[in-house]
Write a protein that holds these residues in place. Structure first.
Motif, PDB file in Angstrom:
ATOM      1  N   ILE A 137     -17.797 -26.788 -18.165  1.00  0.00           N
ATOM      2  CA  ILE A 137     -17.056 -25.958 -17.865  1.00  0.00           C
ATOM      3  C   ILE A 137     -17.138 -24.536 -16.638  1.00  0.00           C
ATOM      4  CG2 ILE A 137     -17.123 -24.850 -20.021  1.00  0.00           C
ATOM      5  CD1 ILE A 137     -19.410 -23.257 -19.423  1.00  0.00           C
ATOM      6  N   SER A 138     -15.616 -24.723 -16.365  1.00  0.00           N
ATOM      7  CA  SER A 138     -15.587 -24.203 -14.707  1.00  0.00           C
ATOM      8  C   SER A 138     -14.634 -22.717 -14.882  1.00  0.00           C
ATOM      9  CB  SER A 138     -15.544 -25.817 -14.099  1.00  0.00           C
ATOM     10  OG  SER A 138     -15.109 -25.256 -12.530  1.00  0.00           O
ATOM     11  N   GLY A 139     -14.033 -22.782 -13.299  1.00  0.00           N
ATOM     12  CA  GLY A 139     -13.876 -21.240 -13.276  1.00  0.00           C
ATOM     13  C   GLY A 139     -13.657 -20.827 -11.356  1.00  0.00           C
ATOM     14  N   SER A 140     -12.399 -19.831 -11.585  1.00  0.00           N
ATOM     15  CA  SER A 140     -12.595 -19.710 -10.253  1.00  0.00           C
ATOM     16  C   SER A 140     -12.177 -18.064 -10.469  1.00  0.00           C
ATOM     17  CB  SER A 140     -11.423 -20.225  -9.201  1.00  0.00           C
ATOM     18  OG  SER A 140     -10.474 -20.453  -9.452  1.00  0.00           O
ATOM     19  N   ILE A 141     -12.742 -16.705  -9.693  1.00  0.00           N
ATOM     20  CA  ILE A 141     -12.215 -15.606  -9.480  1.00  0.00           C
ATOM     21  C   ILE A 141     -11.868 -15.201  -8.449  1.00  0.00           C
ATOM     22  CG2 ILE A 141     -12.502 -13.372 -10.448  1.00  0.00           C
ATOM     23  CD1 ILE A 141     -14.207 -14.020 -12.404  1.00  0.00           C
ATOM     24  N   GLY A 142     -10.843 -14.872  -7.478  1.00  0.00           N
ATOM     25  CA  GLY A 142     -10.596 -14.517  -6.599  1.00  0.00           C
ATOM     26  C   GLY A 142      -9.775 -13.334  -6.493  1.00  0.00           C
ATOM     27  N   MET A 143     -10.304 -12.943  -5.302  1.00  0.00           N
ATOM     28  CA  MET A 143      -9.273 -11.335  -5.124  1.00  0.00           C
ATOM     29  C   MET A 143      -9.532 -10.410  -3.838  1.00  0.00           C
ATOM     30  SD  MET A 143     -11.468  -7.129  -6.597  1.00  0.00           S
ATOM     31  CE  MET A 143     -10.620  -8.241  -8.133  1.00  0.00           C
ATOM     32  N   SER A 144      -8.029 -10.119  -2.961  1.00  0.00           N
ATOM     33  CA  SER A 144      -8.752  -9.859  -1.876  1.00  0.00           C
ATOM     34  C   SER A 144      -6.539  -8.670  -1.422  1.00  0.00           C
ATOM     35  CB  SER A 144      -7.558 -11.243  -1.120  1.00  0.00           C
ATOM     36  OG  SER A 144      -6.352 -11.251  -1.465  1.00  0.00           O
ATOM     37  N   GLY A 145      -7.781  -7.394  -1.021  1.00  0.00           N
ATOM     38  CA  GLY A 145      -6.922  -6.698  -0.804  1.00  0.00           C
ATOM     39  C   GLY A 145      -6.978  -6.181   0.765  1.00  0.00           C
ATOM     40  N   SER A 146      -6.286  -5.966   1.663  1.00  0.00           N
ATOM     41  CA  SER A 146      -6.285  -4.978   2.799  1.00  0.00           C
ATOM     42  C   SER A 146      -5.221  -3.012   2.512  1.00  0.00           C
ATOM     43  CB  SER A 146      -5.097  -5.688   3.442  1.00  0.00           C
ATOM     44  OG  SER A 146      -3.693  -5.965   3.076  1.00  0.00           O
ATOM     45  N   ASN A 147      -5.398  -2.293   4.101  1.00  0.00           N
ATOM     46  CA  ASN A 147      -4.598  -0.989   4.148  1.00  0.00           C
ATOM     47  C   ASN A 147      -4.832  -1.767   5.809  1.00  0.00           C
ATOM     48  OD1 ASN A 147      -6.924  -0.400   4.785  1.00  0.00           O
ATOM     49  ND2 ASN A 147      -7.691   0.029   2.528  1.00  0.00           N
ATOM     50  N   SER A 148      -3.470  -1.018   6.290  1.00  0.00           N
ATOM     51  CA  SER A 148      -3.836  -0.128   7.909  1.00  0.00           C
ATOM     52  C   SER A 148      -3.817   1.292   7.618  1.00  0.00           C
ATOM     53  CB  SER A 148      -2.664  -1.462   8.172  1.00  0.00           C
ATOM     54  OG  SER A 148      -1.506  -0.966   7.862  1.00  0.00           O
ATOM     55  N   THR A 149      -3.502   1.818   9.064  1.00  0.00           N
ATOM     56  CA  THR A 149      -3.719   2.975   9.783  1.00  0.00           C
ATOM     57  C   THR A 149      -3.333   3.531  10.918  1.00  0.00           C
ATOM     58  OG1 THR A 149      -5.703   4.000   9.309  1.00  0.00           O
ATOM     59  CG2 THR A 149      -5.464   5.010  10.312  1.00  0.00           C
ATOM     60  N   GLU A 150      -1.916   4.047  10.591  1.00  0.00           N
ATOM     61  CA  GLU A 150      -0.836   4.208  12.014  1.00  0.00           C
ATOM     62  C   GLU A 150      -1.864   5.307  13.136  1.00  0.00           C
ATOM     63  OE1 GLU A 150       2.652   4.241  10.574  1.00  0.00           O
ATOM     64  OE2 GLU A 150       2.539   2.010  10.008  1.00  0.00           O
ATOM     65  N   ILE A 151      -1.989   5.146  13.893  1.00  0.00           N
ATOM     66  CA  ILE A 151      -2.444   6.397  14.899  1.00  0.00           C
ATOM     67  C   ILE A 151      -1.413   6.940  15.618  1.00  0.00           C
ATOM     68  CG2 ILE A 151      -4.491   7.293  15.695  1.00  0.00           C
ATOM     69  CD1 ILE A 151      -5.770   4.841  14.718  1.00  0.00           C
ATOM     70  N   ALA A 152      -1.165   8.004  16.011  1.00  0.00           N
ATOM     71  CA  ALA A 152      -0.507   8.264  17.072  1.00  0.00           C
ATOM     72  C   ALA A 152      -1.226   9.490  17.611  1.00  0.00           C
ATOM     73  CB  ALA A 152       1.063   8.917  16.609  1.00  0.00           C
ATOM     74  N   GLY A 153      -1.924   9.742  18.744  1.00  0.00           N
ATOM     75  CA  GLY A 153      -1.809  10.815  19.148  1.00  0.00           C
ATOM     76  C   GLY A 153      -3.304  11.625  18.197  1.00  0.00           C
ATOM     77  N   ASN A 154      -3.164  12.739  17.427  1.00  0.00           N
ATOM     78  CA  ASN A 154      -3.849  13.476  16.517  1.00  0.00           C
ATOM     79  C   ASN A 154      -3.784  13.036  15.602  1.00  0.00           C
ATOM     80  OD1 ASN A 154      -6.102  13.963  19.047  1.00  0.00           O
ATOM     81  ND2 ASN A 154      -4.862  15.933  19.103  1.00  0.00           N
ATOM     82  N   ILE A 155      -3.035  12.590  15.079  1.00  0.00           N
ATOM     83  CA  ILE A 155      -2.193  12.623  13.640  1.00  0.00           C
ATOM     84  C   ILE A 155      -2.546  10.772  13.111  1.00  0.00           C
ATOM     85  CG2 ILE A 155      -0.325  12.307  12.055  1.00  0.00           C
ATOM     86  CD1 ILE A 155       1.456  13.932  14.283  1.00  0.00           C
ATOM     87  N   SER A 156      -3.006  10.809  12.204  1.00  0.00           N
ATOM     88  CA  SER A 156      -3.305   9.318  11.760  1.00  0.00           C
ATOM     89  C   SER A 156      -2.239   9.183  10.443  1.00  0.00           C
ATOM     90  CB  SER A 156      -4.317   9.034  11.789  1.00  0.00           C
ATOM     91  OG  SER A 156      -5.885   9.363  10.673  1.00  0.00           O
ATOM     92  N   ALA A 157      -2.344   8.020   9.530  1.00  0.00           N
ATOM     93  CA  ALA A 157      -1.720   8.224   8.774  1.00  0.00           C
ATOM     94  C   ALA A 157      -2.042   5.728   7.661  1.00  0.00           C
ATOM     95  CB  ALA A 157       0.156   8.090   8.368  1.00  0.00           C
TER      96      ALA A 157
END
Length: 210
Positions: free
Chosen positions: A29-49
């Motif tokens: 028996i064999s197998g695999s489990i894979g998971m990946s993810g990402s996010n980003s933050t945009e910064i303009a002066g004191n404002i971030s999103a």
């Protein structure tokens, strides 16, 4: 002459034991489990999103059986999920299910522990892609896929009798993929791809034999 015959018989027994990487009737028996993810933050002066990133999940169990010494056939089942965002509220989700039969032949390279395992894999997949927002969901495409892959650089190391570490460093693969419009079945997009991959870092897998 009698001693020579005995020695020859012993050499034949030892040789056949060494050359037999796996025996008929062995299973794994064999197998695999894979998971990946990402996010980003945009910064303009004191404002971030914060902007959401993509996400993918893959689950692929596999069962193998040796039909004769050194030749195994296997069957894998796989589920793939992929999310691709567009801005903060829009995204596409793709769900795919695969049936993956195949075969590998074991060639003993060193001490019945290290094997060259060339083989052939087939992949038959079906699923779909949806466009989603926080309030709506629209089916974009029904997807079917077929692939055939020749494993040219495939190896396995067995540190103990019941455990194997497999690694693949190169495949020759042909893939056919069709995306059909769910609202107009006469409109289809066919995609053909041919790829030879040489992956110097290799892809690792694990097998338990019983």
């Amino acid at each position: 002459m009698k001693r020579i015959a005995i020695v020859c018989a012993l050499m034949c027994i030892i040789g056949s034991t060494v050359m037999s990487a796996q025996n008929k009737g062995d299973m794994y028996i064999s197998g695999s489990i894979g998971m990946s993810g990402s996010n980003s933050t945009e910064i303009a002066g004191n404002i971030s999103a914060k902007q959401p990133g993509g996400f993918s999940l893959n689950i692929a169990p596999q069962f193998g059986y040796f039909i004769i010494d050194n030749l195994e056939i296997h069957l894998g089942l796989a589920y793939d999920y992929t999310k691709v965002p567009f801005g903060s509220t829009e995204r596409t989700n793709t769900n795919m299910f695969f049936i993956q039969p195949g075969a590998n032949y074991y060639l003993n390279v060193f001490d019945n522990r290290f094997f060259y395992t060339p083989g052939l894999d087939l992949g038959i997949g079906f699923g779909g892609r949806n466009y989603k927002t926080d309030n709506t969901k629209v089916k974009e495409a029904n997807i079917t896929q077929f692939s055939i892959s020749l494993q040219l650089l495939s190896f396995e190391f067995r540190p103990v009798d019941n455990f194997g570490i497999s690694f693949r460093a190169g495949d020759l693969t042909y893939t056919f993929k069709q995306e059909a419009d769910p609202t107009d079945k006469s409109f289809k997009t066919n995609m053909n791809s041919f790829n030879f991959g040489l992956n110097l870092s290799a892809t690792l897998g694990f097998r338990y034999y019983f």
